[in-house]
Motif scaffolding. Structure first.
Motif, mmCIF file in Angstrom:
data_model
loop_
_atom_site.group_PDB
_atom_site.id
_atom_site.type_symbol
_atom_site.label_atom_id
_atom_site.label_comp_id
_atom_site.label_asym_id
_atom_site.label_seq_id
_atom_site.Cartn_x
_atom_site.Cartn_y
_atom_site.Cartn_z
ATOM 1 N N SER A 81 0.797 -1.223 0.000
ATOM 2 C CA SER A 81 0.000 0.000 0.000
ATOM 3 C C SER A 81 0.829 1.272 0.000
ATOM 4 C CB SER A 81 -0.943 0.005 1.210
ATOM 5 O OG SER A 81 -0.201 -0.069 2.421
ATOM 6 N N VAL A 82 2.164 1.136 -0.128
ATOM 7 C CA VAL A 82 3.027 2.317 -0.098
ATOM 8 C C VAL A 82 4.381 1.952 -0.698
ATOM 9 C CG1 VAL A 82 3.986 1.827 2.195
ATOM 10 C CG2 VAL A 82 3.821 4.200 1.424
ATOM 11 N N ASP A 83 5.069 2.950 -1.217
ATOM 12 C CA ASP A 83 6.446 2.778 -1.668
ATOM 13 C C ASP A 83 7.354 3.453 -0.643
ATOM 14 O OD1 ASP A 83 5.478 1.599 -4.005
ATOM 15 O OD2 ASP A 83 5.420 3.517 -5.074
ATOM 16 N N LEU A 84 8.246 2.682 -0.019
ATOM 17 C CA LEU A 84 9.104 3.221 1.034
ATOM 18 C C LEU A 84 10.529 3.414 0.531
ATOM 19 C CD1 LEU A 84 8.247 1.455 4.427
ATOM 20 C CD2 LEU A 84 7.303 3.551 3.457
ATOM 21 N N GLY A 94 4.403 8.936 3.831
ATOM 22 C CA GLY A 94 4.092 10.352 3.934
ATOM 23 C C GLY A 94 5.254 11.228 4.326
ATOM 24 N N HIS A 95 6.471 10.686 4.353
ATOM 25 C CA HIS A 95 7.651 11.439 4.770
ATOM 26 C C HIS A 95 8.805 11.184 3.795
ATOM 27 C CE1 HIS A 95 5.366 11.729 8.469
ATOM 28 N NE2 HIS A 95 6.259 12.556 8.974
ATOM 29 N N GLY A 96 9.710 12.165 3.726
ATOM 30 C CA GLY A 96 10.903 12.007 2.904
ATOM 31 C C GLY A 96 10.575 11.675 1.463
ATOM 32 N N LEU A 97 11.239 10.642 0.948
ATOM 33 C CA LEU A 97 11.052 10.240 -0.447
ATOM 34 C C LEU A 97 10.100 9.065 -0.598
ATOM 35 C CD1 LEU A 97 14.721 10.565 -1.788
ATOM 36 C CD2 LEU A 97 12.876 12.254 -1.826
ATOM 37 N N SER A 98 9.433 8.674 0.484
ATOM 38 C CA SER A 98 8.407 7.632 0.392
ATOM 39 C C SER A 98 7.121 8.224 -0.166
ATOM 40 C CB SER A 98 8.148 7.012 1.766
ATOM 41 O OG SER A 98 9.276 6.284 2.211
ATOM 42 N N SER A 99 6.251 7.355 -0.662
ATOM 43 C CA SER A 99 4.974 7.840 -1.189
ATOM 44 C C SER A 99 4.067 8.270 -0.044
ATOM 45 C CB SER A 99 4.307 6.771 -2.048
ATOM 46 O OG SER A 99 4.021 5.611 -1.289
ATOM 47 N N CYS A 100 3.032 8.993 -0.390
ATOM 48 C CA CYS A 100 2.171 9.627 0.618
ATOM 49 C C CYS A 100 0.711 9.240 0.369
ATOM 50 C CB CYS A 100 2.342 11.142 0.564
ATOM 51 S SG CYS A 100 1.477 12.046 1.871
ATOM 52 N N PRO A 101 0.292 8.081 0.878
ATOM 53 C CA PRO A 101 -1.111 7.693 0.725
ATOM 54 C C PRO A 101 -2.049 8.693 1.401
ATOM 55 C CG PRO A 101 0.234 5.848 1.480
ATOM 56 C CD PRO A 101 1.073 7.075 1.609
ATOM 57 N N LYS A 102 -3.277 8.663 0.999
ATOM 58 C CA LYS A 102 -4.283 9.558 1.565
ATOM 59 C C LYS A 102 -4.478 9.243 3.045
ATOM 60 C CE LYS A 102 -9.154 10.883 0.937
ATOM 61 N NZ LYS A 102 -8.935 12.315 0.776
ATOM 62 N N PRO A 103 -4.464 10.260 3.919
ATOM 63 C CA PRO A 103 -4.687 10.013 5.351
ATOM 64 C C PRO A 103 -6.173 9.764 5.628
ATOM 65 C CG PRO A 103 -4.416 12.364 4.934
ATOM 66 C CD PRO A 103 -4.196 11.674 3.629
ATOM 67 N N PRO A 104 -6.475 9.320 6.870
ATOM 68 C CA PRO A 104 -5.578 9.105 8.013
ATOM 69 C C PRO A 104 -4.866 7.756 7.929
ATOM 70 C CG PRO A 104 -7.813 8.566 8.643
ATOM 71 C CD PRO A 104 -7.896 9.088 7.241
ATOM 72 N N TYR A 105 -3.795 7.615 8.739
ATOM 73 C CA TYR A 105 -3.089 6.358 8.878
ATOM 74 C C TYR A 105 -3.388 5.769 10.254
ATOM 75 C CZ TYR A 105 -0.231 8.794 5.326
ATOM 76 O OH TYR A 105 0.211 9.510 4.246
ATOM 77 N N THR A 130 7.597 18.557 4.879
ATOM 78 C CA THR A 130 6.899 17.276 4.990
ATOM 79 C C THR A 130 5.489 17.453 4.431
ATOM 80 O OG1 THR A 130 8.131 16.708 6.984
ATOM 81 C CG2 THR A 130 6.085 15.515 6.595
ATOM 82 N N PRO A 131 5.011 16.539 3.567
ATOM 83 C CA PRO A 131 3.648 16.670 3.048
ATOM 84 C C PRO A 131 2.628 16.766 4.179
ATOM 85 C CG PRO A 131 4.834 14.974 1.841
ATOM 86 C CD PRO A 131 5.707 15.362 3.004
ATOM 87 N N THR A 179 -0.279 14.827 8.923
ATOM 88 C CA THR A 179 -1.576 14.663 9.587
ATOM 89 C C THR A 179 -1.995 13.197 9.637
ATOM 90 O OG1 THR A 179 -2.803 15.093 7.525
ATOM 91 C CG2 THR A 179 -2.345 16.981 8.958
ATOM 92 N N GLY A 180 -1.580 12.420 8.623
ATOM 93 C CA GLY A 180 -1.892 10.995 8.644
ATOM 94 C C GLY A 180 -1.238 10.309 9.822
#
Length: 266
Positions: A8-11, A58-69, A175-176, A181-182
């Motif tokens: 569900s994410v690219d880290l 949601g941080h750095g160069l990882s992908s940022c899925p829609k919040p909340p987490y 930071t996105p 917020t997620g």
């Protein structure tokens, strides 16, 4: 740079040290990326330790899925990353929310986490109302609206007057908002007291004397939930003692690896 394509994410992750060494995995705080550990990595042995860092979702160069987490999702990200890169046993060093991820991962996968460092972290960080208010403030005014207050929690007065503090402020504000917020929502909904109190692995708690985000008392109290754990406090440090006092921080980490975990011939 490396990217792990998870469910569900690219880290984004990075490896330093000895590829054949004991894996030590570092989890970052809210509003920072894997550069949080830049001052610590060079102070650790070049051989004997495989040093893994990653940007949580949601941080750095990882992908940022829609919040909340959720904390469970953040934990699953870390677990899936370690599985993908072939780590079956590690020492987890988590700061702030990184420490929450470490607590939950150790609870879920005692076979995977053999030692845990809870740095400036707690089983319950802040109140639900506090996090909800911060999320709303970001929605209204953006990341810049919380920047000065966050830096007061992160660093002591002397460090905040240095030029380097500007860099950390920039990291946080860039930071996105969805990522910040997620993760804030994950902290708002998370209380790990019950599961953390059942842990039986070696644990080191690290507090900062002037930490306003995770005051020393709550870091110490969480550490004391775990039998046989020990706690150290870094003087004249805020929420990110690995940045303000890296020599002291690395020294405590090395003592833990040698004396509590008996890692090799470090």
């Amino acid at each position: 740079m490396n990217i792990a394509r998870l469910k569900s994410v690219d880290l984004h992750w990075r490896e330093d040290g000895d590829p054949a060494g004991v894996p030590v995995v570092f989890g970052n705080s809210l509003g920072t990326d894997l550069r949080l550990w830049d001052k610590i990595i060079p102070l650790l042995p070049a051989s004997g330790l495989r040093l893994i860092r990653f940007d949580k979702r949601g941080h750095g160069l990882s992908s940022c899925p829609k919040p909340p987490y959720s904390m469970e999702a953040l934990c699953e990200d870390a677990e899936e990353l370690l599985q993908q890169i072939g780590i079956t046993s590690c020492i987890f060093v988590g700061l702030s929310i990184g420490g929450c991820i470490g607590q939950l991962l150790a609870s879920r996968r005692p076979d995977l986490v053999k030692g845990l460092v809870l740095s400036n972290s707690a089983a319950k960080m802040g109140t639900t109302q506090m996090w909800e208010e911060r999320i709303e403030r970001i929605h209204t005014g953006g990341m810049e609206s919380i920047a000065d207050a966050v830096l007061q929690r992160w660093f002591g007065d002397a460090f905040r007057r240095t030029d380097e503090a500007i860099l950390w402020r920039n990291m946080m504000t860039r930071t996105p908002a969805d990522g910040y917020t997620g993760c804030s929502a994950a902290l708002a909904a998370s209380d790990l007291t019950a599961s953390t109190s059942k842990l039986t692995l070696p644990v080191l708690g690290i507090g900062g004397e002037y930490d306003l985000a995770s005051p020393p008392d709550i870091v110490r109290a969480t550490t004391q939930l775990i039998p046989g754990s020990r706690y150290v406090e870094i003087a004249d440090a805020g929420h990110l003692p690995c940045v303000e006092h890296p020599q002291d921080y690395a020294g405590h980490l090395m003592t833990f690896l040698k004396e509590d975990l008996h890692v090799g011939t470090l």
